[in-house]
Design an enzyme around this catalytic site. Structure first.
Site, mmCIF file in Angstrom:
data_model
loop_
_atom_site.group_PDB
_atom_site.id
_atom_site.type_symbol
_atom_site.label_atom_id
_atom_site.label_comp_id
_atom_site.label_asym_id
_atom_site.label_seq_id
_atom_site.Cartn_x
_atom_site.Cartn_y
_atom_site.Cartn_z
ATOM 1 N N GLY A 150 0.824 -1.195 0.000
ATOM 2 C CA GLY A 150 0.000 0.000 0.000
ATOM 3 C C GLY A 150 0.863 1.252 0.000
ATOM 4 O O GLY A 150 2.070 1.202 0.273
ATOM 5 N N CYS A 151 0.238 2.375 -0.312
ATOM 6 C CA CYS A 151 0.981 3.633 -0.424
ATOM 7 C C CYS A 151 1.518 4.075 0.932
ATOM 8 O O CYS A 151 2.712 4.336 1.085
ATOM 9 C CB CYS A 151 0.102 4.704 -1.050
ATOM 10 S SG CYS A 151 -1.534 4.876 -0.305
ATOM 11 N N TYR A 152 0.639 4.140 1.944
ATOM 12 C CA TYR A 152 1.103 4.533 3.278
ATOM 13 C C TYR A 152 2.132 3.552 3.825
ATOM 14 O O TYR A 152 3.158 3.965 4.378
ATOM 15 C CB TYR A 152 -0.083 4.632 4.242
ATOM 16 C CG TYR A 152 -1.035 5.774 4.009
ATOM 17 C CD1 TYR A 152 -0.600 7.099 4.020
ATOM 18 C CD2 TYR A 152 -2.390 5.550 3.807
ATOM 19 C CE1 TYR A 152 -1.492 8.148 3.844
ATOM 20 C CE2 TYR A 152 -3.293 6.599 3.628
ATOM 21 C CZ TYR A 152 -2.835 7.892 3.644
ATOM 22 O OH TYR A 152 -3.712 8.928 3.481
ATOM 23 N N ALA A 155 5.694 4.179 2.345
ATOM 24 C CA ALA A 155 6.390 5.349 2.902
ATOM 25 C C ALA A 155 6.754 5.134 4.361
ATOM 26 O O ALA A 155 7.853 5.485 4.804
ATOM 27 C CB ALA A 155 5.512 6.588 2.743
#
Lengths: 345, 345, 345, 345
Positions: A150-152, A155
């Site tokens: 996932g994106c979160y 990061a």
């Protein structure tokens, strides 16, 4: 040439993935499938592709008939929508990179609890590899099923793993305060995501219970070799792209910022797409790229450390990391087709 | 390899030009010069280039000492700032592409009137070629000094030339209503261009006397083979990039929209970067690309025709058209290094 | 106290109207009706009203039962949705201000042609008064049915009427190039109006055939006392509120800008809400207010005049002009409850 | 009527303050003073005031000559710029509300350390009252010198004080992650705050050492009756107005969310401008108002509490709280002139 199919090409991540694969020197893009825009030209949904991709999208159901024509399938649909096709693809010897969440969590119970969906592909979980490229490169090489992060979680995990590997922080103290552009909310027509409802405002969402929480915890727990629970709060920011994470935790002992920076630089020493920077990261400096920028500060007064990370949510947070994983799987130079300098303004 | 230098690399057009040339397969980027950021790393001004271009910018005055090391010089400074270096470069056999306005107008009197600057390179005007690539390709091939077109003139001229070539409109009736993103205003610190002053608002500017007016008139007059005066009104729109022009004029006679479309499609028949589209153009569909999208409507009730054109002001309106011109000058395939699919979102 | 009901309170214009009437010293807000959010608290749709208006919206169908409790009804629904309730209200002696388009066009044939809706209230058209407050004040005073003007027509008509009254322009030459914030597109969930689809881009829409065209023509024709056709092109701009119109036309003879300014200042001499300004109007200077700012330029070279006008599309373009009309109908000081200084930033 | 002067009227906070005081029923606005725009009409800087305030701004130095004409002086200049005039005003019996930071910190050593400015008004610190209206109302009533709180400290303190008063959290664990619109950065021309540099991006700033940190700590320490250090990180968000704070801390024991909500509702029981809401706050719901919205979540898994607060940084975070304080000082109903319903969209 690698023969590729994409399901969910007309979502935002799917469109960016299409952009990348269409320009990838080793890829032959065989079909684009779309749930909502089957049988209409891809360029009628995304006018940027006018004269460039004029092919019709095929209906998602037609993908079954096309598995023989491809070597790898990218799926970019909402959670729970691809159990059947993924199974079928793997049976046919087609590799799969799933940009959705279905194979990210090792425990199907956790998946079912947080996603409220019955998992219909439990038997695949064992062999699915979590595609955080820089961390799990070796496993990715030999996998047939990649659960693209996932994106979160991308990061957040890249920001925190070095701290955990070096046992520098109190693992009960982790707080991740994350901010995302609106493209993260997807392309579905909804009042909440109208221009007027999002512009010139900021809000937190997810009620301290966002689905990416267990995904981040799983990765960090694995890397720390202990069970980690953390607090994760996402926010919606009036911008198109980008995620910025502020990752707070308590340092176990006094340590100089310079020392921390050295640890990070060494940890990500040969990583092309991780930039350890002195300044604080800004999402504009990674836009349209596969880079993750990481900057670090210590609040000496409270002995807290804050690791900031910035990515493009649609690129390193979705499409370009998926291509990075494909490159790894096929033994291509990892940056092939995704070696874009971030674009500003 | 073509050895290239850039003056004005830290302006917005200069930065995009640097992006393109740094990724151009036939270019060796020899130096970046900056008036305001000499002796500091390019990446300290533009964080997107961290780890990618870490070289120091050189001072603009140092360019004189570096002319022997380059084959071509791109200048991207405000009007009137490059007379001396351009002359020197040409004397040294260095080709020049000027992204500024100094060599666009054939008449130095017109230049002096609209720019309020004494022209100090009149003798070069005769040989300077106006670099509207699709229209003046043949002349560009053999030129040593290209006056790269302004952003508004590029979008306006490409939209209107087919009408004029075919004598379809009353040439006294042309009105161009143009809208630009804020990057067109440059990177100088000014209260007017602060986020707060621009966001969530729109205004016209230039008081019906914008400097791009005579530039558009010169091109259209040349193509129509008659003297044309027109009304041009630019607007500032709260977005980063993009220009949209609505070009109004009176049709000389009744004509079907389909017929007009055929004329445009034939006129731009083999042009890779001009897309004649059925829908109305939107700036988002050309972002980060060299494309110019053109759509046309006829108001049958008033017999007026409206030609809409959209470009990325920093690309086709500045940097990528400059590279397109370089490609033409060096006999490279015209799309080399600028063949980017527009990026959305 | 004037007892007021609103239908369509949960649309953007309806919400702003609610804001104004809830703060109006002479108004008792009896009910808010909503098609989509009946039986839920107004503040659950619009969080700004938390603790301020906690009443439930009533269902639109319930309005019939509540006509006895109100003196005036504001309707803010899409075209064609209020024929029945408006009739009923008028029969019950309730005055009506319709923010929709149903009673704006005097000719039902024109309405049916442009709106593609069968007009079911033709008999009311004769007595309906077009509520452009500054122009039709006298008729508004005695009317029971006000057709509140559209946003574009308000800005366009106020800009052009003085020119027409003074016979200064060629009435065949009028072109209106208009730009609107996204709130003008309404609150319906649609992919087109998502943040991502609108942000950082501009487009024209309506295909030279927008429904506001005949409305503007009707007003200008009436004021010029001749039949006027014109070309009108609206654009969508990435901002919340505001409309800016650039109104182009050919001057019949040479005339000084100063003289034109004097004509406008005299024409709007005692008008509190019309500001004739030397600078070019910007939408930010009229935000959240009932003001219309007008600035004028002449292109001496082509003898064209450009009148620029700026309004807040939800205020003077909808809600505050509706309140202005109510004030006129009830003999209240015209600025009552709408005398807001524009708010910046 | 209270006779009022404003220094720093042409900054963003000053302009909003001018808006409020110009509409305040008990105020006579005697002069607007400006450092940068002395002797030019206020409306030439802020076009929204055209026809409304056409007076010239006076030069800041002229304020000394005008102290006899006013009862209260509002100062809205950068830190360290008003020591002399504040002293003089107080000597002349003029009350002062300082929107700057000079009198907020009780310890001048702390001020000098964090602001790097020599404090030239130490003798006034003893009597200065920190103007967090809801908390220090009683002291404000009798004070002549109000230190109006900073924007971040207002939102942060109002969010956290109830927790501290009730001893519910580990006071070593407080982390405040705050997000602000760009108007917080002021109106000075700087490259950093250009539209292009801020739009479509987010960044943290202040390097874990922002000047508002000791101000928040002072208030919380005072209310908790113990010395508190905390970590505070501000972010810049591409929007005009608004601050959202996420305030994290560890709960001392298990407690239900409902119980926490009851504590907050009781604590702010009669406060008109504090709204304790079930949903998470969003800055758009408090825009253009004096409201502070507070919403709370508990992460049961980690036993952390997150209190979210949203204000308009230019209103409750600056101008409207200053007027609230003036109202308290003069015994007026506290909401006089600032009782605006938040405005959306």
């Amino acid at each position: 040439m690698i023969r590729v199919g994409i399901i969910g090409a007309t979502g935002y991540a799917g469109e960016v993935l299409t952009w990348l694969l269409n320009n990838h020197p080793n890829v032959n893009l065989v079909f684009l499938a779309s749930h909502s825009y089957g049988n209409s030209p891809f360029s009628s949904t995304y006018g940027n592709f006018t004269n460039i991709i004029e092919d019709l999208c095929i209906d998602t159901v037609k993908v079954y008939d096309n598995l023989d024509n491809i070597d790898i399938l990218f799926t970019a649909l909402p959670s729970g929508k691809t159990f059947s096709i993924v199974k079928k693809a793997l049976e046919n010897g087609v590799k799969v990179i799933d940009l959705g969440a279905d194979y990210r969590l090792k425990s199907y119970e956790t998946y079912e609890e947080w996603y409220n969906i019955t998992h219909q592909g439990k038997e695949l979980l064992k062999n699915a590899v979590y595609g955080l490229s820089e961390i799990y490169r070796e496993k990715i090489k030999t996998s047939n099923l990649i659960a693209n992060p996932g994106c979160y979680p991308t990061a957040s995990s890249l920001a925190l793993i070095p701290l955990l590997k070096h046992k520098l922080i109190d693992t009960n103290s982790i707080i991740i305060d994350a901010k995302s552009g609106v493209s993260g909310a997807g392309r579905k027509a909804s009042t909440n995501n109208l221009f007027i409802e999002c512009n010139d405002s900021i809000k937190a969402y997810g009620d301290a219970h966002h689905r990416h929480t267990p995904e981040i915890e799983q990765t960090l727990s694995c890397e720390a070799n202990e069970n980690i629970l953390l607090t994760f709060t996402p926010h919606l920011v009036p911008m198109n792209r980008g995620i910025l994470c502020a990752c707070y935790s308590n340092l176990d002992k006094k340590i100089k910022l310079e020392e921390i920076y050295n640890i990070y630089k060494e940890f990500y020493n040969n990583e092309l797409f991780i930039r350890i920077i002195d300044k604080l990261p800004e999402t504009r400096w990674v836009k349209n790229s596969n880079y993750c920028d990481i900057g670090i500060r210590i609040d000496q007064r409270t002995n807290k450390i804050i690791v900031f990370s910035a990515i493009d949510n649609l690129m390193k947070g979705a499409a370009s990391q998926a291509v990075q994983n494909m490159n790894i799987m096929y033994g291509l130079p990892e940056q092939t087709g995704i070696n874009l300098t971030p674009m500003f303004p």
